[in-house]
Design an enzyme around this catalytic site. Structure first.
Site, mmCIF file in Angstrom:
data_model
loop_
_atom_site.group_PDB
_atom_site.id
_atom_site.type_symbol
_atom_site.label_atom_id
_atom_site.label_comp_id
_atom_site.label_asym_id
_atom_site.label_seq_id
_atom_site.Cartn_x
_atom_site.Cartn_y
_atom_site.Cartn_z
ATOM 1 C CG ASP A 45 -1.931 -1.027 1.238
ATOM 2 O OD1 ASP A 45 -1.974 -1.790 0.246
ATOM 3 O OD2 ASP A 45 -2.698 -1.098 2.215
ATOM 4 C CB ALA A 46 4.006 2.047 1.810
ATOM 5 C CD GLU A 47 6.412 1.740 -4.880
ATOM 6 O OE1 GLU A 47 7.018 2.024 -3.827
ATOM 7 O OE2 GLU A 47 6.789 2.105 -6.010
ATOM 8 C CE1 TYR A 48 -3.229 2.313 -6.536
ATOM 9 C CE2 TYR A 48 -3.784 3.791 -4.716
ATOM 10 C CZ TYR A 48 -4.063 3.270 -5.974
ATOM 11 O OH TYR A 48 -5.154 3.712 -6.670
ATOM 12 C CD GLU A 131 -13.276 4.455 17.417
ATOM 13 O OE1 GLU A 131 -13.203 3.842 16.339
ATOM 14 O OE2 GLU A 131 -14.298 5.027 17.812
ATOM 15 C CE LYS A 133 -7.395 4.371 8.606
ATOM 16 N NZ LYS A 133 -7.159 3.298 7.653
ATOM 17 C CE LYS A 317 -14.138 6.804 14.478
ATOM 18 N NZ LYS A 317 -14.809 5.495 14.601
ATOM 19 C CB CYS A 441 27.107 -27.287 6.389
ATOM 20 S SG CYS A 441 27.143 -25.989 7.644
ATOM 21 C CB CYS A 459 24.471 -28.636 8.692
ATOM 22 S SG CYS A 459 26.107 -29.098 9.284
HETATM 23 S S1 IVH Z 1 -14.434 5.529 11.205
HETATM 24 C C1 IVH Z 1 -16.688 8.665 8.889
HETATM 25 N N1 IVH Z 1 -12.962 4.040 12.767
HETATM 26 O O1 IVH Z 1 -10.489 3.234 7.904
HETATM 27 C C2 IVH Z 1 -15.763 7.772 9.607
HETATM 28 N N2 IVH Z 1 -12.709 3.771 10.427
HETATM 29 O O2 IVH Z 1 -11.176 5.810 5.757
HETATM 30 C C3 IVH Z 1 -15.799 6.414 9.071
HETATM 31 N N3 IVH Z 1 -11.104 2.024 9.785
HETATM 32 O O3 IVH Z 1 -11.962 2.009 5.344
HETATM 33 C C4 IVH Z 1 -14.717 5.509 9.478
HETATM 34 N N4 IVH Z 1 -10.550 1.417 11.837
HETATM 35 O O4 IVH Z 1 -12.773 0.748 7.332
HETATM 36 C C5 IVH Z 1 -13.267 4.348 11.498
HETATM 37 N N5 IVH Z 1 -11.742 2.754 14.281
HETATM 38 C C6 IVH Z 1 -12.061 3.070 13.033
HETATM 39 C C7 IVH Z 1 -11.464 2.413 11.935
HETATM 40 C C8 IVH Z 1 -11.811 2.804 10.637
HETATM 41 C C9 IVH Z 1 -10.361 1.203 10.551
HETATM 42 C C10 IVH Z 1 -11.085 2.044 8.324
HETATM 43 C C11 IVH Z 1 -12.429 2.052 7.674
HETATM 44 C C12 IVH Z 1 -12.260 2.841 6.416
HETATM 45 C C13 IVH Z 1 -11.057 3.663 6.702
HETATM 46 C C14 IVH Z 1 -11.473 5.110 6.883
#
Ligand code: IVH
Length: 711
Positions: A45-48, A131, A133, A317, A441, A459
């Protein structure tokens, strides 16, 4: 404007940039297709993300080059035709990402929120929920009148795919809700795969590939495995892929006016959906202001490696739903939430060479030497290729560009090779020769052999091989064994290479002058080592047993053996049958222990260590339920007069016997009922002991210690 029009408008100086733009289009389209449609990404993903940002930067310089088909103009994945489309009642938004992995990511977010809310410096801190991610895929679960009616992927945010059949196989997702749940409830969260489930799945996949099953593959990472499972066309296969779920929000819900829930805060919402039966991560926390967000980011970052699942960042959030409403959205992203990343767990790098490492038991492991690369928070220069089959299957060669993954406590791994040829239209580059394992070896020159049915070359030099000696010493000295503080690999290299230490007891015969004469060793450090050696002499039986480095005897087995037998002599003298009485010890471990203690030189090492003063407390053997049939293999065939097949199996296993499915020379007893078929014939032709149910019951009554003769 199409891509061709771009060329028409190109001036001479812009040609290079335009060519790069088209190259970026091509690469990003290819990678997105591999990721979203094939569930088989070829690059991290980092490359993308890097290429995507490069394209965004180019487009910012030349807005006139932005075409409708540019990868920047498309959000998320397009739904596959195989699944029915689902239009989300409430769009599934994404969140803004702070790519800055430093503290400023949290500070910037808090500053933006305060500004939008018109807060002054003197106003109190904003309350947030922080939270993890989760690194999986977003899912919308729709319940009507308490029943799960639909599960849909995020897709492009507006339209996703109906994957209800597959999602129903996830045990953690409730199919029914308690009666206080609203009439319409959409719970949103992440479907993911735990790391241990992922490793076990890949282990099974490797076995399938080795067994020649067609169309099977291993998965790049847990997220990819989860995505593949969710979009399986066959729910039966999806059911075999162990998925988990964390809820983090809501979609459409019965409005308050119609009796729906009235939450004041995001945290309250999470607690309520938890009560309705959804898993909510224990790491979710209420925090005040930027400083606590920063502390959270650091704390979770420090424990990231030890979590049972992958995370790629944390999410902040605004807790108050009223404030969330006030903050609103910019285009498709809420202003009240942000993702704050951690260093990526996969990166691209180049293979500089392939070395062979010799382990403690002689196992040869191919290890890729890499151009240094920052992965999962550390700089990696080595990555395991596991064994010959894995290295061949991935076809890793010197000079290749590869994906390296480092997640959790596992050793960095080469996941795959990125062949230029996999990118449409590119010319295949010349590559190095196919990798093959050496047949001797690399350290001691002894023959290296791969036994039938084994994945590894070993070995055959045994303790003649200095690499094996060094590893045995390091194993013995490690923290989880007898622990000799300060005895690391550099020092062991010197001690072994200088011929000062050849066996474990030699360690305890070291003198101050010999040690102080070594490189980078002063009197003080030499004395420290002697003190550490002295201290290590007082140990425990499990640590000592584990430290001996007997194949297949890990810490848990060493503990079980110590508990069961009480003394080292009892372990050393135990027959295979007796060893099999230990919970967790199977035939492979039992045989390995027996083989080890049958070698006079191993017993000699143990005696010398004791003579050097190593001691531990010994205990009484644990009283164990008698296992009169330990070590015996049974085969059941036909129908029995009183017991079902399962009951008979349970009784035998409870008595320590193994119940096998087919008859072989290794079978001890065949228990035959009526209508016994070919198994009975085979047992007769092999001359095996044949019992009926009554005979088996008599055998089960046999007291422990009685010899089990053939009836
Ligand atoms: S909230 C409007 N909370 O991250 C807010 N998303 O772009 C909606 N994700 O693909 C998302 N952990 O699947 C939220 N604790 C978390 C999350 C989370 C992972 C993912 C989600 C989405 C992307 C947000």
């Amino acid at each position: 404007m199409t891509n061709l029009d771009l060329f028409a408008s190109s001036g001479p100086g812009l040609k290079v940039e335009q060519a790069r733009l088209l190259e970026l289009h091509r690469l990003l389209h290819t990678y997105a297709h591999q990721y979203y449609v094939l569930d088989a990404p070829q690059v991290p993903d980092a490359e993308y993300d890097r290429l995507f940002q490069e394209l965004q930067a180019l487009e910012a310089l030349h807005p006139e080059w932005i075409t409708p088909d540019s990868p920047t103009q498309r959000v998320g994945g397009k739904p596959l035709d195989q699944f029915a489309s689902v239009r989300h009642a409430v769009p599934m938004l994404s969140i803004r990402t702070e790519t800055d992995t430093e503290a400023s990511g949290a500070q910037n977010f808090d500053a933006r929120v305060r500004k939008e809310l018109g807060l002054l410096e003197s106003d109190p801190a904003v309350e947030y929920v922080a939270e993890p991610k989760f690194d999986g895929l977003a899912m919308n679960l729709r319940y009507e009148h308490g029943v799960l009616v639909q599960a849909a992927t995020r897709g492009d945010g507006e339209t996703g795919e109906d994957v209800t059949q597959n999602i129903r196989t996830i045990g953690q997702i409730p199919l029914r809700l308690p009666s206080d749940a609203p009439a319409v409830l959409e719970v949103r969260g992440e479907v993911y795969m735990r790391r241990d489930d992922f490793e076990a799945l890949n282990e099974r996949q490797r076995a399938r590939i080795a067994a020649g099953e067609k169309g099977e593959k291993t998965f790049v990472n847990p997220r990819n495995a989860a995505a593949g499972a969710v979009r399986q066309l066959d729910p039966a296969i999806a059911a075999q892929r162990p998925l988990s779920f964390f809820a983090y929000g809501l979609g459409a819900v019965t409005p308050v006016e119609q009796g729906g829930p009235n939450f004041g805060t995001h945290y309250e919402l999470l607690q309520t959906i938890k009560q309705w039966g959804f898993p909510v991560a224990a790491l979710v926390e209420v925090t005040q202001g930027a400083s606590e967000l920063i502390a959270y980011h650091e704390r979770i970052g420090a424990s990231r490696d030890h979590l049972p699942y992958d995370i790629d960042g944390v999410v902040y959030k605004v807790n108050s739903l009223a404030l969330q409403q006030q903050l609103g959205f910019v285009t498709r992203e809420p202003r009240w939430a942000v993702a704050h990343k951690y260093p990526a767990q996969e990166q691209l790098t180049t293979v500089l060479g392939i070395d062979i490492q010799v382990g403690r038991t002689g196992k040869l492991t191919p290890v890729a030497k890499l151009a240094p690369v920052f992965v999962g928070g550390v700089t990696v220069t080595n990555a395991t290729l596991h064994n010959e089959d894995e290295a061949r299957r991935k076809d890793v060669r010197v000079g290749d560009t590869v994906v390296v993954r480092r997640a959790g406590d596992v050793i960095p791994e080469v996941v795959s090779v990125v062949l230029p040829a996999t990118v449409e239209g590119a010319t295949p580059a010349l590559r190095g020769p196919v990798f093959s394992m050496p047949h001797s070896c690399p350290v001691c020159g002894s023959a290296a052999v791969r036994e039938e049915g084994e994945a590894d070359y070993r070995c055959t030099g045994g303790l003649f091989c200095s690499a094996q000696r060094k590893q045995s010493i390091l194993h013995f000295a490690q923290r989880r064994a007898v622990e000799v503080e300060g005895l690391g690999d550099k020092l062991v290299d010197q001690l072994v290479d200088a011929g000062i230490v050849n066996t474990l007891p030699d360690l305890y015969r070291l003198g101050l002058s010999a040690l102080a004469a070594l490189d980078r060793m002063a009197d003080k450090s030499a004395q420290n080592l002697l003190d550490a050696l002295q201290k290590s002499k007082q140990t425990t039986l499990p640590r000592f047993l584990f430290g001996l480095g007997i194949r297949h005897v890990g810490e848990a087995t060493a503990k079980a053996l110590a508990r069961h037998f009480g003394t080292l002599d009892a372990v050393m003298d135990a027959t295979v049958e007796r060893l099999l009485e230990v919970a967790d010890v199977g035939p492979i471990v039992a045989t390995s222990l027996r083989t080890f203690f049958d070698q006079p030189h191993n017993r000699e090492v143990v005696e010398q260590l004791r003579a050097c003063g190593l001691t531990w407390e010994e205990g009484e053997p644990a009283v164990q339920a008698p296992k009169p049939l330990a070590g015996k293999t049974f085969v059941l065939t036909g129908t029995f007069p009183t017991l079902s097949r399962d009951q008979a199996k349970d009784l035998l296993e409870a008595a320590g016997a193994k119940v096998a499915g087919s008859v072989s020379k290794k079978t001890d007893y065949v228990v035959a009922g009526t209508d016994a078929g070919s198994k009975l014939d085979k047992a007769q032709s092999l001359g095996l002991a044949i019992l009926d149910e009554a005979g088996m019951l008599v055998l089960l009554e046999t007291q422990p210690g009685d010899t089990l003769g053939h009836p």
